[in-house]
Motif scaffolding. Sequence first.
Motif, mmCIF file in Angstrom:
data_model
loop_
_atom_site.group_PDB
_atom_site.id
_atom_site.type_symbol
_atom_site.label_atom_id
_atom_site.label_comp_id
_atom_site.label_asym_id
_atom_site.label_seq_id
_atom_site.Cartn_x
_atom_site.Cartn_y
_atom_site.Cartn_z
ATOM 1 N N LEU A 223 1.021 4.266 0.473
ATOM 2 C CA LEU A 223 1.027 5.498 1.258
ATOM 3 C C LEU A 223 2.227 5.559 2.193
ATOM 4 C CD1 LEU A 223 -2.775 5.763 2.154
ATOM 5 C CD2 LEU A 223 -1.513 7.020 0.389
ATOM 6 N N LEU A 228 1.108 8.665 -2.932
ATOM 7 C CA LEU A 228 -0.333 8.885 -2.927
ATOM 8 C C LEU A 228 -0.936 8.665 -4.309
ATOM 9 C CD1 LEU A 228 -2.890 9.834 -1.435
ATOM 10 C CD2 LEU A 228 -2.223 12.199 -1.947
ATOM 11 N N ASN A 232 -4.081 6.002 -5.050
ATOM 12 C CA ASN A 232 -5.352 6.369 -5.670
ATOM 13 C C ASN A 232 -5.593 5.604 -6.964
ATOM 14 O OD1 ASN A 232 -6.898 8.599 -4.228
ATOM 15 N ND2 ASN A 232 -4.837 9.474 -4.210
ATOM 16 N N LEU A 262 -7.534 8.597 1.934
ATOM 17 C CA LEU A 262 -7.001 9.110 0.666
ATOM 18 C C LEU A 262 -7.388 10.571 0.448
ATOM 19 C CD1 LEU A 262 -7.616 6.003 -1.630
ATOM 20 C CD2 LEU A 262 -5.414 6.869 -0.843
ATOM 21 N N LEU A 265 -5.240 12.879 3.056
ATOM 22 C CA LEU A 265 -3.820 13.029 2.734
ATOM 23 C C LEU A 265 -3.565 14.023 1.597
ATOM 24 C CD1 LEU A 265 -2.589 9.324 3.061
ATOM 25 C CD2 LEU A 265 -2.167 11.227 4.632
ATOM 26 N N GLN A 266 -4.615 14.472 0.958
ATOM 27 C CA GLN A 266 -4.455 15.473 -0.088
ATOM 28 C C GLN A 266 -4.318 16.885 0.486
ATOM 29 O OE1 GLN A 266 -7.290 15.056 -3.331
ATOM 30 N NE2 GLN A 266 -7.389 12.841 -3.005
ATOM 31 N N THR A 297 3.201 6.550 7.137
ATOM 32 C CA THR A 297 2.445 7.517 6.333
ATOM 33 C C THR A 297 2.463 8.891 6.993
ATOM 34 O OG1 THR A 297 0.988 5.768 5.498
ATOM 35 C CG2 THR A 297 0.179 8.032 5.329
#
Length: 324
Positions: A223, A228, A232, A262, A265-266, A297
Amino acid sequence: MSRERPRRSTLPPAQENIEKLEKVVSEGNFYGAQQMYKSVSARYIAAERYAEALDILQSGACVQLQNGQVTCGAELASLFVEALVKGKYACDDETLDRVRKIYKKFPQMSIPEHLGDDDDVQQLSEALAAAKTRVECCSSFLKAALKWSSQFGPHRAGSPELHSMLAEYIYSESPEVDMAKVSLHFVRGNNPKKFASTLVNFMGKCYPGEDDLAIARGILMYLSSGNLRDANNLLDEIKQQLESKQQDLPKSDLMQFIGYLLQVLQRDALPLFNMLKASYRPSIDRDPAFHEFLDLTAERFYGVQRRNPLQGMFGDIFKMMGGE
């Protein structure tokens, strides 16, 4: 009479020297062969016959390594990389394949796990010393290759394949594994699946409480470099591999934080990102590097500028990670 510089035509085809030198090695004269490999290859380099020098050095490195002469083989392997630089060879698939062939000749040997009498202790001590030498020699070769690949290839941080090789060798051969170093090279590499299997293997033999730290570190490293997708992929692959072994992902506040992170951060959700960090601060505090990773990040995903981005005890790591 003054000596003239040898003309190119005075040097025989490299294969003639390769065959002679391989015979010297087969006779057990490893040191004598080593000096000959170095002096003969130097003549071809001086004559700017780099392709033939590379053939000699690659052959020498491989034959010494497969005969267990790690120090000699590593020295010739490093000279092979020097010749790549002098000849200004591009970091392409063909040349990387030559580096890979040398790398695969570095021995991989298991260390005795059980102690018994004094002879066993001596055997273990010798095995640990040999393992340390193997790691140092292979690391020196691959780090030189990484420097060459960053200069003559498309990746400023060095070839991802070379990073993966280095990560795998450090993990498999080091008597005491530095997972932060292993993870750094895997993150710079091109094999998240292998990274996942390495972490799963580490979980089976690490001290209690180190498993979730290792997983979180790998994900946060991805990250902090803005990746990303592989962050994942790494977590998904770890879950799949653990499921196939009928094992579970570590259950801790830190792993819960990673799962939420996770998802956050989308989307464009800086306030939520900051709230998440504040809520899970005790878990993040378990490793001082995690704060640096999260600052990076925030910069990658939300444009948040850090006050001292490359200072502190982890500065060198982030210089490497910030290369691209």
